[in-house]
Design a protein around this motif. Structure first.
Motif, PDB file in Angstrom:
ATOM      1  N   ASN A 127      24.586  19.604 -32.130  1.00 23.26           N
ATOM      2  CA  ASN A 127      24.566  18.997 -33.462  1.00 23.26           C
ATOM      3  C   ASN A 127      23.198  18.993 -34.120  1.00 23.26           C
ATOM      4  OD1 ASN A 127      27.237  18.526 -33.082  1.00 23.26           O
ATOM      5  ND2 ASN A 127      27.047  16.358 -32.653  1.00 23.26           N
ATOM      6  N   ASP A 151      39.151  16.989 -38.776  1.00 27.97           N
ATOM      7  CA  ASP A 151      38.934  16.731 -40.195  1.00 27.97           C
ATOM      8  C   ASP A 151      39.620  17.847 -40.991  1.00 27.97           C
ATOM      9  OD1 ASP A 151      37.330  18.951 -39.952  1.00 27.97           O
ATOM     10  OD2 ASP A 151      35.442  17.912 -40.275  1.00 27.97           O
ATOM     11  N   TRP A 183      27.957  21.805 -49.436  1.00 24.93           N
ATOM     12  CA  TRP A 183      28.347  22.061 -48.059  1.00 24.93           C
ATOM     13  C   TRP A 183      27.114  22.126 -47.167  1.00 24.93           C
ATOM     14  CZ3 TRP A 183      33.352  23.807 -46.047  1.00 24.93           C
ATOM     15  CH2 TRP A 183      34.386  23.602 -46.964  1.00 24.93           C
ATOM     16  N   THR A 208      30.456  23.779 -37.836  1.00 24.06           N
ATOM     17  CA  THR A 208      31.375  22.832 -38.457  1.00 24.06           C
ATOM     18  C   THR A 208      30.733  22.295 -39.728  1.00 24.06           C
ATOM     19  OG1 THR A 208      32.712  20.838 -38.062  1.00 24.06           O
ATOM     20  CG2 THR A 208      30.492  20.860 -37.133  1.00 24.06           C
ATOM     21  N   ASP A 246      28.663  16.696 -48.695  1.00 27.13           N
ATOM     22  CA  ASP A 246      28.003  15.471 -49.131  1.00 27.13           C
ATOM     23  C   ASP A 246      28.603  14.957 -50.433  1.00 27.13           C
ATOM     24  OD1 ASP A 246      26.943  17.019 -51.194  1.00 27.13           O
ATOM     25  OD2 ASP A 246      24.989  17.248 -50.224  1.00 27.13           O
ATOM     26  N   TYR A 306      38.256  20.156 -42.794  1.00 23.48           N
ATOM     27  CA  TYR A 306      37.435  21.343 -42.993  1.00 23.48           C
ATOM     28  C   TYR A 306      37.431  22.194 -41.722  1.00 23.48           C
ATOM     29  CZ  TYR A 306      35.770  18.644 -46.965  1.00 23.48           C
ATOM     30  OH  TYR A 306      35.709  17.892 -48.115  1.00 23.48           O
ATOM     31  N   THR A 330      30.171  19.759 -43.190  1.00 19.71           N
ATOM     32  CA  THR A 330      30.340  18.465 -43.828  1.00 19.71           C
ATOM     33  C   THR A 330      30.038  18.670 -45.307  1.00 19.71           C
ATOM     34  OG1 THR A 330      28.034  17.871 -43.367  1.00 19.71           O
ATOM     35  CG2 THR A 330      29.695  17.134 -41.786  1.00 19.71           C
TER      36      THR A 330
END
Length: 339
Positions: free
Chosen positions: A331, A293, A323, A314, A318, A295, A316
């Motif tokens: 995960n 990705d 962040w 890592t 929204d 990022y 993501t």
């Protein structure tokens, strides 16, 4: 053709078609399952190691294995066994590859955390039987090196995420971040004692403008300063809430109006429990885009009194642009570590 014979022919033809259809569906399901399993293998996280030291001739390179990777795979031995002989690794400094080496053997040690020792293979010959360029041991004297499998890197990219921090930036970091410790349960009166343990400026969101990544600490104000066993015994007899210390890794981002906002990446709260105990500190050690990705993943060094660990996170983002960080290897692991 008699009706009975015609009906029997249709029945046999239909049965054959259904049988062939069943076989086709079964084979397709089998191929689908194999592809799914292959995709699961393809999605396996890439091992990332934090470089710590090398032999003077550069023939042995040691790196810290992330504890989350060890936990995910099952043991340090399994991590080591998953690295084939002849694998190629790159030494990365905030996204910029500085050199590549090939290994002839890998072994592990858990004496000081989880350590992987790479035996560097002698330079191979190319198709014209000419020696290839050897690995330059001088690279190993560079700071903030991480070790990443070369086949997961874009060889045409030498993007570096590192920026020099402006002078006198520390007061800004403390002003915008101290109150985050209140959410961890810290006392308002102790907030002025928040201290900076590490400070790095890096471009996390890819806009060519640096964010500020800082490791912050809030030490226990009544923690004994020396090693007197009796003093420590009295301190350790106090309730857990009176023995708390706090540590945090935060990111400061500049908003559209020019102001800075601070948000936590990782927090750690624990009650001190033995003589000379202290909460771990966090430092941003490296950045590398690995999972495809836009990022980048961040490599965080966790520094304890008698141990070192490395964590890989890592991000993501929204719909509101906030962040959110999660463990690259585990995960579901919470980033708010409370002990």
């Amino acid at each position: 053709m008699p009706l009975r014979q015609f009906s029997h022919k249709i029945y046999c033809s239909l049965s054959t078609s259904l049988l062939l259809l069943g076989i086709a569906i079964g084979l397709n399901a089998c191929f689908s399952q194999n592809n799914d399993k292959k995709n699961e293998v393809d999605k396996s996280p890439v091992p990332i190691f934090l470089f710590i030291q090398a032999s003077p001739d550069g023939k042995t390179i040691e790196g810290i294995v992330p504890s989350d990777l060890v936990e995910q795979v099952g043991s340090l031995d399994r991590v080591i066994q998953s690295i084939p002989v002849g694998s190629k690794f790159s030494l990365i400094q905030f996204g910029k590859p500085l050199g590549m080496f090939q290994v002839s053997a890998v072994r592990g040690s858990d004496v000081f955390g989880a350590i992987a020792s790479f035996k560097v293979q002698a330079p191979a010959e190319n198709e014209k039987n000419q020696p290839t360029k050897g690995f330059d041991p001088a690279i190993l004297r560079q700071p903030n090196l991480t070790i990443v499998a070369s086949d997961h890197l874009n060889p045409s990219s030498d993007h570096t995420y590192f920026f020099n921090c402006p002078s006198k930036i520390q007061p800004l970091v403390l002003e915008k971040s101290r109150n985050l410790f209140l959410k961890l349960g810290a006392n308002q009166a102790s907030i002025p004692q928040v201290a900076i343990a590490s400070l790095v400026c890096a471009d996390i969101d890819g806009d060519n403008q640096p964010e500020i990544i800082a490791g912050l600490r809030l030490d226990n104000p009544i923690r004994p300063a020396g090693f007197d066993p009796q003093v420590w015994k009295e301190f350790l007899s106090r309730p857990a809430l009176e023995r708390q210390e706090y540590s945090m890794l935060i990111m400061l981002r500049k908003s559209a109006n020019g102001d800075w906002t601070s948000e936590p990446i990782l927090t750690h709260t624990r009650a001190l429990s033995y003589i000379n105990d202290s909460v771990s500190s966090y430092a941003l050690y490296g950045i590398q885009e690995i999972n495809g990705d836009r990022y980048p993943e961040i490599v965080v060094q966790e520094i304890g009194l008698n141990s070192l660990d490395v964590r890989v996170f890592t991000p993501t983002v929204d719909a509101q642009g906030k962040w959110q960080w999660r463990s690259y290897y585990q995960n579901q692991r919470s980033l708010n570590i409370v002990q």
